[in-house]
Design an enzyme around this catalytic site. Sequence first.
Site, PDB file in Angstrom:
ATOM      1  N   GLU A  21       0.853  -1.186   0.000  1.00 38.59           N
ATOM      2  CA  GLU A  21       0.000   0.000   0.000  1.00 38.59           C
ATOM      3  C   GLU A  21       0.900   1.251   0.000  1.00 38.59           C
ATOM      4  OE1 GLU A  21      -3.717  -0.349   2.229  1.00 38.59           O
ATOM      5  OE2 GLU A  21      -3.262  -2.436   2.603  1.00 38.59           O
ATOM      6  N   MET A  22       0.904   2.007   1.069  1.00 33.90           N
ATOM      7  CA  MET A  22       1.671   3.255   1.044  1.00 33.90           C
ATOM      8  C   MET A  22       3.175   3.024   1.223  1.00 33.90           C
ATOM      9  SD  MET A  22      -1.279   5.315   3.106  1.00 33.90           S
ATOM     10  CE  MET A  22      -0.929   7.043   2.831  1.00 33.90           C
TER      11      MET A  22
END
Lengths: 339, 339
Positions: free
Chosen positions: A123-124
């Site tokens: 994800e991030m």
Amino acid sequence: MKKLLATTALMISMQAAQAWEALPEKAPAPADNPVTTAKVELGKTLYFDPRLSVNGTQSCNSCHNVMAGGDDNRAFSQGATGKLGGRSAPTVWNAAFQSVQFWDGRAESLEAQAAGPITNPVEMGMPSAKAAEDRLKQIPGYKALFKQAFGTEEITMDLITKAIASYERTLITPNSPYDRFVKGDKQALTAEQQAGMKLFEAVGCASCHSGANFSGPTMAPGQGFYMSFPVFKDNAYVEKYDLMKDKGREEATGKPEDAHKYRVPTLRNIALTAPYFHNGSVKNLDEAVRVMAKTQLNKDLTEEQVQKISAFLEGLTGEFPEQTLPRLPGTHGTTLLAP
Amino acid sequence: MKKLLATTALMISMQAAQAWEALPEKAPAPADNPVTTAKVELGKTLYFDPRLSVNGTQSCNSCHNVMAGGDDNRAFSQGATGKLGGRSAPTVWNAAFQSVQFWDGRAESLEAQAAGPITNPVEMGMPSAKAAEDRLKQIPGYKALFKQAFGTEEITMDLITKAIASYERTLITPNSPYDRFVKGDKQALTAEQQAGMKLFEAVGCASCHSGANFSGPTMAPGQGFYMSFPVFKDNAYVEKYDLMKDKGREEATGKPEDAHKYRVPTLRNIALTAPYFHNGSVKNLDEAVRVMAKTQLNKDLTEEQVQKISAFLEGLTGEFPEQTLPRLPGTHGTTLLAP
């Protein structure tokens, strides 16, 4: 005996009648993190700040888009470095009414949830919570925002997630046609939608998708309302949509009894959050209704029933509060990102 | 002869004095695309809609972030499928005051620019303009927005880019300390900034970075103000920051005489748009000032001069107009993205 049955039926009917609840205008908040204007403002700024991702390309909003249905309309989200997540992004709208977060309920609060994606490599992708804290500490403007929100210029993952959770507690979509209907406006739902509403209950959808958020009964914070999916496995949908591949909550707890269990998701704004299910395998709401009826209730709906239920579900699209764009504090003549 | 020189010097001095202009409050618009509220609203919605990218992961705002300095603070932007662009994203703020767009000026208007990234394979990656039009035609809510903006429900790339350009013409940042200073508030710039302002002119920065937008004299729309970069190649910066690799405008025109020429970029909000130059090779504003003085003017600035000029450039950060978040129209029970 006959009388007892009738009484029971009446009680069930009364319970069901009581179950049609409008969405509350405020979401619950934990005692140690009451919602304040300053926290919401900071949380919104963080929610939209792509510098919380390793290469500055993604913010929370990238996959949980509050300008839309609170998700990304993709089967699996694409992370900051192009990797795909393993489950479909749940909507952030009204997430504050869920007692646990993520498809498998592995986060017991919005606060706990918010920390997840920031350091998730698909994800991030920040290497650690400390890396995220250090990143924000280098942005001078955040000091004042944290001070206003928490009375300290200290920037910790605990405070970052408290602020984001506070913002998320304001992401509520009241006054859907359904809400207006149950509050007394009998024109708010069309005749087809009202028929769908009755079917939604009669077919059995409401036995799990109950309550104001259509995600089950009110539970204590951190206590999830879990159901198996699929319950009935002897149908073509299970293979077609690959429903057995994901082990659901077992992947979080390691317990075989949690296999294929999921938190019951909200149906609010469901018309805006295609594709459907944990794996985003079903593109259309009509088909999602068919699949759920078969896999959860072993019922084959007629096309007319499917259309009516879908029409009712369209009536769960609420009003989205107007918001201003946040201003992301700058870094005065330098960048925190490459090179 | 002496008198003539003195007169010329006086004229130059007068011209320079006249050159300190505040930012206009409105940007020019082409005759065939006047700015209207409905176009701006549609344009803003499109600007934030990630469905204009092939996989729904990027909007215009992803790389030209209006919540920040109008860019992404990266050397090269990352496109929808993870590929890197070849030049650093220019700011969208005040782009409406530039007579041509892109580093090499290859787009003669904001309208022409807006079409570029949508179908660029390393940016939003739509396979064609038609694919972008077809995508939007499948989103029912856009029909009404186009009707309001253009009087037609037809959705074409021409109208898409006209709407986006109209929104961009509202992205103006007036009332920077510099603007307030030239309008008469002599306290708006610090003493250091005022000294930097004088140096900015005396050193020669203002000979290219002139005008209200600090991007050169006002040109006819479509006519660019181009300068060579680097002019002076016999210094260590050229190799250190790889300044000869990119052929600049020659890559757009194919003409050898355009080699290493670039549109002079704005310096407004420059403190927010690090890293610097077409290749984003310089991380800090101080260093960018040093490099520009050496490569463009063959001057070695003292540290004190660098600090003063940087301080002045900080004074070019304007006020960002408050905006509401747009609502992206939905697709009612389906998704236009995979699967």
